[in-house]
Design a protein around this motif. Structure first.
Motif, PDB file in Angstrom:
ATOM      1  N   LYS A  11      53.193  30.347  33.237  1.00 50.03           N
ATOM      2  CA  LYS A  11      53.000  31.742  32.818  1.00 50.03           C
ATOM      3  C   LYS A  11      51.866  32.321  33.647  1.00 50.03           C
ATOM      4  O   LYS A  11      50.782  31.745  33.723  1.00 50.03           O
ATOM      5  N   ILE A  12      52.122  33.467  34.283  1.00 48.66           N
ATOM      6  CA  ILE A  12      51.113  34.093  35.120  1.00 48.66           C
ATOM      7  C   ILE A  12      51.017  35.568  34.762  1.00 48.66           C
ATOM      8  O   ILE A  12      52.035  36.247  34.583  1.00 48.66           O
ATOM      9  N   GLU A  13      49.809  36.041  34.648  1.00 48.27           N
ATOM     10  CA  GLU A  13      49.544  37.445  34.359  1.00 48.27           C
ATOM     11  C   GLU A  13      48.915  38.094  35.587  1.00 48.27           C
ATOM     12  O   GLU A  13      47.950  37.569  36.151  1.00 48.27           O
ATOM     13  N   LEU A  14      49.472  39.209  35.994  1.00 47.49           N
ATOM     14  CA  LEU A  14      48.997  39.941  37.167  1.00 47.49           C
ATOM     15  C   LEU A  14      48.599  41.348  36.772  1.00 47.49           C
ATOM     16  O   LEU A  14      49.058  41.885  35.755  1.00 47.49           O
ATOM     17  N   LEU A  15      47.791  41.934  37.597  1.00 46.84           N
ATOM     18  CA  LEU A  15      47.380  43.324  37.383  1.00 46.84           C
ATOM     19  C   LEU A  15      47.306  44.030  38.732  1.00 46.84           C
ATOM     20  O   LEU A  15      46.780  43.486  39.694  1.00 46.84           O
ATOM     21  N   ARG A  16      47.883  45.221  38.760  1.00 46.40           N
ATOM     22  CA  ARG A  16      47.735  46.088  39.924  1.00 46.40           C
ATOM     23  C   ARG A  16      46.852  47.260  39.490  1.00 46.40           C
ATOM     24  O   ARG A  16      47.335  48.309  39.069  1.00 46.40           O
ATOM     25  N   PRO A  17      45.517  47.099  39.570  1.00 42.68           N
ATOM     26  CA  PRO A  17      44.595  48.105  39.013  1.00 42.68           C
ATOM     27  C   PRO A  17      44.392  49.291  39.944  1.00 42.68           C
ATOM     28  O   PRO A  17      43.276  49.586  40.366  1.00 42.68           O
ATOM     29  N   PHE A  18      45.503  49.986  40.285  1.00 42.81           N
ATOM     30  CA  PHE A  18      45.450  51.086  41.243  1.00 42.81           C
ATOM     31  C   PHE A  18      44.797  50.606  42.541  1.00 42.81           C
ATOM     32  O   PHE A  18      43.990  51.319  43.158  1.00 42.81           O
ATOM     33  N   SER A  19      45.153  49.404  42.933  1.00 42.83           N
ATOM     34  CA  SER A  19      44.632  48.742  44.130  1.00 42.83           C
ATOM     35  C   SER A  19      45.562  47.576  44.405  1.00 42.83           C
ATOM     36  O   SER A  19      46.557  47.390  43.684  1.00 42.83           O
ATOM     37  N   PRO A  20      45.324  46.776  45.445  1.00 41.79           N
ATOM     38  CA  PRO A  20      46.198  45.612  45.675  1.00 41.79           C
ATOM     39  C   PRO A  20      46.265  44.689  44.470  1.00 41.79           C
ATOM     40  O   PRO A  20      45.378  44.654  43.618  1.00 41.79           O
ATOM     41  N   LEU A  21      47.358  43.920  44.394  1.00 40.81           N
ATOM     42  CA  LEU A  21      47.582  43.018  43.274  1.00 40.81           C
ATOM     43  C   LEU A  21      46.445  42.013  43.129  1.00 40.81           C
ATOM     44  O   LEU A  21      45.908  41.521  44.119  1.00 40.81           O
ATOM     45  N   GLN A  22      46.122  41.717  41.875  1.00 46.29           N
ATOM     46  CA  GLN A  22      45.077  40.753  41.564  1.00 46.29           C
ATOM     47  C   GLN A  22      45.603  39.763  40.533  1.00 46.29           C
ATOM     48  O   GLN A  22      46.336  40.145  39.607  1.00 46.29           O
TER      49      GLN A  22
END
Length: 570
Positions: free
Chosen positions: A271-282
């Motif tokens: 299970k992986i959680e990602l975020l694209r915080p109005f910037s490149p993926l983290q």
């Protein structure tokens, strides 16, 4: 004279033989030496002179013939030389013509290439001007980030890192949600389709991502694969191991992704959680989820409706027992009528599958869904357990059980799937001669059903979390309100609510009866639900204008539209 001859005695005479053996000169003296030589006569001289003249004439004749032959050879050579010169002259003229043609062609190519070079130079100059303009704009934007010596300040890059970290930290910050209208639901994603409540012009509850939506999801999935492959436990992970996922767009944070991958060598999930915080993926976080050991307690409140429960048991054994899924079944039954049949159906599972993980709770009172579910929760006497609040009209597959397992975390998240509700099959399949069996009607399509985004009855949560918020409000009786009240309590708690469309769970159609003894608010909710569950907007419109449509078709000489007004018996 004698003295003279005697002096020449040693020389041989001109007539003497050349061989000394046959020559007699040395031995015998010639007769001429013994007598005097005679003076030649005139006749003899004439003969000699004539002879010399004839010989001289013959010599001259031979000399002239030789000279003529020599001159003739020279003429032939001259003629040959002239012909050769003519041939050379013609050849030279042809070569000159070919050379002139080649020079003309080369000249044309040179002119064309010169024109192309000039055009390219013009384009290069225009591109240089555009590049210079963009460079000036970039420099203007970067000017505040430069120090006096022209170098970038390292603190500005740290500001960007701090901004990203702040955005990522917002994910775990609990924001107060007052009611269900403030909730931004997740969208679910499989390897083929995206399931969303908020549809676009297509009005499709399930569709293939296109355009920038597709690019966004493809980038996120492959980014997740790269992150997981960097870990020592997932070196062989690939796109083929993607199971499903959920994602949503938050206007203040960015896009949040939660993806599930099946481990290629072990019986657990990544299970992986990602975020694209109005910037490149983290990368937000990753962890392994082993669902095979998670027991799911399915709690069903029931009163009567034995045929529906029999259908539910058939699906239960095909989904859970045939696939050896670790589940526990709790049936809370209201009343005495039909209770023995319920027990007989469960006894059949026990005899056929050696399934003993079930319990029947009997309540001798009027039906209340909230009351039944709460009693089912209290009847559990084991350790903390994952509970699935279900209805007898609900059908689900094994994928949904997995969703319930890895989207529900004790003390952190509860899972509220948005169920796909099926329309009235007598209306949906009115143009067909026979209505297909119910098990063949479970398809996510805009003509077969809709996402039941106003329904909150189906939920997965751990028993400890349910008890911590004090469960249902038992003062609510009748249809509906207890589910919404529990949902709002979770929204206002410290737990995160995962609200997402789930293509693995369906609500079967059944006629609704809205009793007049309900409160006005409950009655309006019941009527609204009844209207939405009958058919789609276009199908209801076709029924409303059926007579007008058939009359118009009759005047046009066309057969009437097939249909049965939704009252054909199955």
């Amino acid at each position: 004279m004698l003295d003279a001859i005697q002096d020449d005695d040693s020389s041989e005479p001109w007539w003497c033989c050349m061989t000394e053996d046959s020559c007699q000169c040395a031995i015998t003296t010639p007769p001429c030496h013994r007598r005097m030589m005679r003076t030649p006569t005139i006749r003899t001289c004439l003969k000699v002179g004539i002879f010399f003249c004839i010989a001289f004439l013959l010599f001259l004749a031979n000399l002239e013939s030789c000279t003529t032959s020599v001159n003739g050879g020279d003429i032939t050579k001259v003629a040959l030389r002239r012909q050769t010169q003519e041939v050379h002259t013609q050849t030279n003229s042809a070569d000159l013509q070919q050379q002139e043609d080649c020079m003309a062609s080369l000249s044309e190519q040179e002119e064309r290439h010169s024109a192309e070079v000039t055009a390219l130079r013009s384009q290069i100059n225009s591109l240089k001007l555009e590049l210079q303009k963009h460079t000036e704009k970039v420099e203007q934007l970067e000017e505040p980030n430069r120090s006096k010596d022209g170098k970038f300040q390292e603190a500005d890059q740290s500001d960007l890192v701090n901004f990203i970290q702040q955005q990522m930290a917002k994910i775990d910050v609990r924001r107060t949600v007052h009611d269900e209208y403030e909730v931004v639901p997740f969208m679910s994603l499989t390897s083929k389709l995206v399931y969303a409540v908020q549809t676009d012009l297509s009005r499709k509850p399930a569709e293939r991502p296109k355009g920038d939506k597709k690019e966004d999801l493809v980038e996120a999935v492959y980014f997740a694969i790269d992150v997981l492959k960097a870990q020592s436990s997932a070196k062989e992970l690939s796109i083929e191991h993607f199971v499903d996922g959920i994602f949503k767009n938050d206007r203040t944070i960015g896009t949040y992704y939660d993806f599930i991958f099946k481990d290629p060598n072990h019986n657990y999930y990544h299970k992986i959680e990602l975020l694209r915080p109005f910037s490149p993926l983290q990368k937000l976080r990753t962890h392994v989820v082993e669902t095979s050991r998670v027991l799911v307690n399915i709690i069903i409140p029931l009163s009567g409706r034995i045929d529906k429960f029999r259908t539910f048991i058939e699906r239960f054994q095909s989904v859970c027992l045939d696939n050896q899924i670790r589940v526990f079944l709790t049936v809370v039954y209201f009343g005495e009528e039909g209770l023995d049949e319920i027990k007989n159906l469960l006894k059949y599972l026990e005899d056929t599958y050696s399934f003993h993980e079930y319990r029947v709770v009997s309540l001798l009172e009027s039906f209340s869904r909230g009351r039944g579910l709460q009693e089912g929760v209290y009847s559990w006497d084991g350790p903390d357990v994952l509970m699935f609040f279900c209805d007898v009209d609900v059908a689900f597959n094994k994928e949904f059980i997995e969703h319930c397992r890895y989207h529900t975390v004790p003390g952190r998240t509860v899972y509220y799937p948005i169920v796909f509700s099926l329309y009235n099959p007598n209306i949906v399949y009115s143009s067909m001669e026979n209505t297909p069996p119910e098990n063949n009607q479970f398809h996510v399509h805009r003509d077969t059903g809709f996402w039941r985004d106003f329904g909150f009855g189906m939920t997965c949560q751990y028993r400890s979390d349910f008890l911590s918020i004090k469960g249902f409000d038992l003062d609510i009786h009748g249809w509906g309100g207890e589910d919404l009240h529990l949902y709002r309590k979770y929204l206002q708690s410290d737990l995160n609510v995962v609200r997402v469309t789930d293509p693995g769970i369906f609500h079967s159609y059944h006629p609704k009866e809205c009793n007049t003894d309900l409160t006005p608010e409950q009655y309006r909710m019941c009527i609204g639900s009844k209207a939405m569950t009958e058919a789609s907007h276009s199908q209801l419109g076709m029924l409303a204008f059926k007579d007008t449509i058939n009359m118009t078709l009759f005047k046009m000489g066309q057969p009437p539209r097939p249909g049965n007004e939704g009252h054909r018996k199955r």
